[in-house]
Design a protein around this motif. Structure first.
Motif, PDB file in Angstrom:
ATOM      1  N   ILE A  22       0.852  -1.205   0.000  1.00  0.00           N
ATOM      2  CA  ILE A  22       0.000   0.000   0.000  1.00  0.00           C
ATOM      3  C   ILE A  22       0.884   1.250   0.000  1.00  0.00           C
ATOM      4  O   ILE A  22       0.644   2.200  -0.750  1.00  0.00           O
ATOM      5  N   LEU A  25       2.455   1.677  -3.421  1.00  0.00           N
ATOM      6  CA  LEU A  25       1.480   2.225  -4.381  1.00  0.00           C
ATOM      7  C   LEU A  25       1.249   3.711  -4.137  1.00  0.00           C
ATOM      8  O   LEU A  25       1.144   4.494  -5.088  1.00  0.00           O
ATOM      9  N   ALA A  26       1.204   4.095  -2.854  1.00  0.00           N
ATOM     10  CA  ALA A  26       1.020   5.516  -2.520  1.00  0.00           C
ATOM     11  C   ALA A  26       2.212   6.335  -3.028  1.00  0.00           C
ATOM     12  O   ALA A  26       2.032   7.421  -3.589  1.00  0.00           O
ATOM     13  N   THR A  29       1.972   6.728  -6.681  1.00  0.00           N
ATOM     14  CA  THR A  29       0.923   7.715  -6.988  1.00  0.00           C
ATOM     15  C   THR A  29       1.456   9.134  -6.790  1.00  0.00           C
ATOM     16  O   THR A  29       1.202  10.019  -7.609  1.00  0.00           O
ATOM     17  N   ILE A  30       2.213   9.332  -5.692  1.00  0.00           N
ATOM     18  CA  ILE A  30       2.811  10.659  -5.450  1.00  0.00           C
ATOM     19  C   ILE A  30       3.723  11.027  -6.620  1.00  0.00           C
ATOM     20  O   ILE A  30       3.694  12.143  -7.128  1.00  0.00           O
ATOM     21  N   LEU A  32       3.525   9.981  -9.655  1.00  0.00           N
ATOM     22  CA  LEU A  32       2.713  10.232 -10.854  1.00  0.00           C
ATOM     23  C   LEU A  32       2.055  11.604 -10.801  1.00  0.00           C
ATOM     24  O   LEU A  32       2.134  12.374 -11.761  1.00  0.00           O
ATOM     25  N   PHE A  33       1.425  11.914  -9.667  1.00  0.00           N
ATOM     26  CA  PHE A  33       0.723  13.196  -9.548  1.00  0.00           C
ATOM     27  C   PHE A  33       1.694  14.362  -9.345  1.00  0.00           C
ATOM     28  O   PHE A  33       1.347  15.508  -9.591  1.00  0.00           O
ATOM     29  N   HIS A  35       4.406  14.667 -11.003  1.00  0.00           N
ATOM     30  CA  HIS A  35       5.096  14.827 -12.285  1.00  0.00           C
ATOM     31  C   HIS A  35       6.608  14.665 -12.138  1.00  0.00           C
ATOM     32  O   HIS A  35       7.381  15.446 -12.673  1.00  0.00           O
ATOM     33  N   LEU A  70      -3.567  -3.004 -10.544  1.00  0.00           N
ATOM     34  CA  LEU A  70      -3.710  -1.700  -9.881  1.00  0.00           C
ATOM     35  C   LEU A  70      -2.844  -0.648 -10.580  1.00  0.00           C
ATOM     36  O   LEU A  70      -3.250   0.508 -10.720  1.00  0.00           O
ATOM     37  N   ASP A  72      -2.096  -0.707 -13.730  1.00  0.00           N
ATOM     38  CA  ASP A  72      -2.824  -0.384 -14.977  1.00  0.00           C
ATOM     39  C   ASP A  72      -3.888   0.669 -14.720  1.00  0.00           C
ATOM     40  O   ASP A  72      -4.089   1.566 -15.537  1.00  0.00           O
ATOM     41  N   THR A  73      -4.569   0.539 -13.594  1.00  0.00           N
ATOM     42  CA  THR A  73      -5.610   1.512 -13.248  1.00  0.00           C
ATOM     43  C   THR A  73      -4.987   2.864 -12.953  1.00  0.00           C
ATOM     44  O   THR A  73      -5.491   3.894 -13.379  1.00  0.00           O
ATOM     45  N   LEU A  74      -3.886   2.842 -12.232  1.00  0.00           N
ATOM     46  CA  LEU A  74      -3.230   4.090 -11.849  1.00  0.00           C
ATOM     47  C   LEU A  74      -2.682   4.830 -13.077  1.00  0.00           C
ATOM     48  O   LEU A  74      -2.877   6.037 -13.213  1.00  0.00           O
ATOM     49  N   TYR A  75      -2.006   4.101 -13.961  1.00  0.00           N
ATOM     50  CA  TYR A  75      -1.385   4.743 -15.126  1.00  0.00           C
ATOM     51  C   TYR A  75      -2.328   4.832 -16.334  1.00  0.00           C
ATOM     52  O   TYR A  75      -1.926   5.305 -17.397  1.00  0.00           O
ATOM     53  N   GLN A  76      -3.558   4.331 -16.171  1.00  0.00           N
ATOM     54  CA  GLN A  76      -4.563   4.375 -17.242  1.00  0.00           C
ATOM     55  C   GLN A  76      -4.056   3.677 -18.517  1.00  0.00           C
ATOM     56  O   GLN A  76      -4.199   4.179 -19.631  1.00  0.00           O
TER      57      GLN A  76
END
Lengths: 167, 286
Positions: A22, A25-26, A29-30, A32-33, A35, A70, A72-76
């Protein structure tokens, strides 16, 4: 110590593994968001490889598949593409994990960079990311950064998993 | 054996996702699963914003309030003119006996909660979802133009694929000449206009607007401005680069357009949105 290390079971550190995924993944995500540049390795895959190499009673392929979905979902990206990538890299690790576990950490770090290079190569073939200017260099430098990151990760996760197993 | 199963399942999923629409709900479930992790990931940024924006000067806020009030007055005046024009056009159309209609869309105001600006994917996440009647393929715009379309929804959030995403395509026309083409994302902050023949009269600075072909995007909304035109040797088409007019990564509030309805329900959503703002932390705008 070494006997103890080889006898660790997944069930002894189930919660640690779950929480670590977890957190990883967080962090992804950080990145990714936020940049961040492509030089930062995917921590989820990093953690997955660590647990796969150190807990030998499971193949960890189910975790790899689920984490890939997951991602795949995160990176679309197309569903199943990261799942396939993660499963392939994990499979490569399973094939050599007994030897890998016996190596000193610095040697492990160099092998991890090879795994990461395979990941980047497959990633490039699968998704053909549009990289401009510095991004090309940063993208292919990621495996080198993994060499520096692995000893820190191996030490921290080793400590945490042994504490969890002792409890 | 495990690897063979995982490999086969991944291939089946990829094929199903690429060629069918069956995976939409499955992706929705995954999106709902990952949603709490995304919220955790935005906590450090929100904390940073909380600590920095609390020290905003009161005078700055007063000035901004004044500016917004003036802007609102001007927009209301324009809105009155627009309503008159709409009635005038309807009267003229009925005189002419044409079947034409002005399409109005139902609007929903949503807040951008986070966004991805990655070469692999470019998307926004909005704070409106299935519970607010947001459905897939709805168009999202900001004050300047089209941003993208809704591709996934969860009960409380929705994801918008931006027009700059490499997988996104939108049918457009050049406003000045009416020339049609397909605008594709490049994965960076520009788009590429395809299928424009060399004989075409496009110029740098031309505005591209949605053509409405395909029925997904409503016609007539500004999309991008042509910034570069290249004529390459054997290629029968021009290489046209365009920059989106919408502030894709700076907009905080966006509008979700629904299918054509006979009235606007803008005010209701505006009230709701203003109430939300009292409790929500604003997204950092560049």
């Amino acid at each position: 110590m070494s006997n103890k290390l080889f006898s660790l079971k997944t069930s002894q550190a189930r919660w640690v593994i779950l929480i670590s995924y977890i957190i990883a993944l967080a962090f992804d995500t950080i990145a990714l968001f936020g940049h961040s540049s492509p030089v930062i390795p995917p921590l989820t895959l990093f953690f997955l490889l660590y647990w796969c190499a150190n807990f030998l009673d499971r193949t960890h392929l189910f975790s790899a598949f689920l984490l890939g979905l997951l991602a795949d979902t995160l990176y679309q990206t197309t569903l199943g593409s990261h799942a396939l990538l993660f499963s392939m890299i994990t499979f490569l690790m399973i094939r050599h994990r007994l030897r890998f576990k016996g190596y000193p950490v610095w040697q492990q770090a160099f092998l991890i960079s090879l795994y990461m290079m395979s990941y980047q190569l497959l990633n490039y073939l699968f998704f053909s990311p549009v990289l401009n200017g510095n991004e090309i260099v940063q993208y292919w430098t990621m495996p080198a950064l993994s060499i520096l990151l692995w000893p820190v990760l191996a030490y921290s996760l080793g400590k945490i998993s042994h504490t969890a197993a002792d409890d | 054996m495990h690897f063979v199963i995982a490999f086969t399942l991944a291939i089946v999923l990829m094929v199903a996702d690429h060629y069918g629409q069956l995976m939409g709900s499955f992706r929705g479930v995954l999106l709902t699963t990952i949603s709490p992790i995304e919220r955790i990931a935005t906590l450090p940024k929100q904390f940073y914003q909380l600590t920095t924006t609390d020290f905003t000067n009161v005078d700055t806020l007063k000035l901004e309030n004044q500016r917004l009030k003036t802007e609102l007055l001007l927009i209301k005046a324009k809105q009155q003119q627009f309503s008159n024009l709409q009635l005038e056009v309807s009267r003229l159309e009925s005189l002419l006996g044409t079947a034409g209609k002005i399409n109005t869309q139902s609007l929903k105001i949503a807040t951008v909660t986070y966004y991805s600006n990655n070469p692999l994917s470019q998307y926004l996440t909005l704070n409106k979802g299935q519970l607010n009647n947001v459905i897939e393929q709805q168009t999202v715009i900001d004050s300047k133009g089209i941003m993208g379309q809704i591709i996934n929804t969860t009960p409380t959030h929705s994801r918008v694929l931006l027009i700059t995403d490499p997988d996104h395509q939108i049918p457009v026309r050049v406003q000045r000449t009416g020339q049609r083409g397909i605008l594709s994302g490049t994965g960076h902050e520009t788009t590429q206009l395809g299928f424009i023949p060399k004989t075409s009269l496009v110029e740098i600075g031309d505005l591209l607007e949605s053509s409405g072909l395909g029925g997904v995007f409503p016609a007539g909304y500004p999309v991008a401005v042509i910034t570069q035109i290249e004529n390459k040797g054997g290629n029968p088409y021009l290489d046209v680069t365009a920059t989106p007019v919408a502030d894709l990564f700076q907009s905080h509030k966006v509008l979700i357009l629904s299918q054509a309805t006979p009235y606007l329900n803008f005010d209701e959503d505006l009230d709701e949105s203003l109430n939300e703002d009292a409790t929500e932390e604003p997204l950092d705008v560049k």
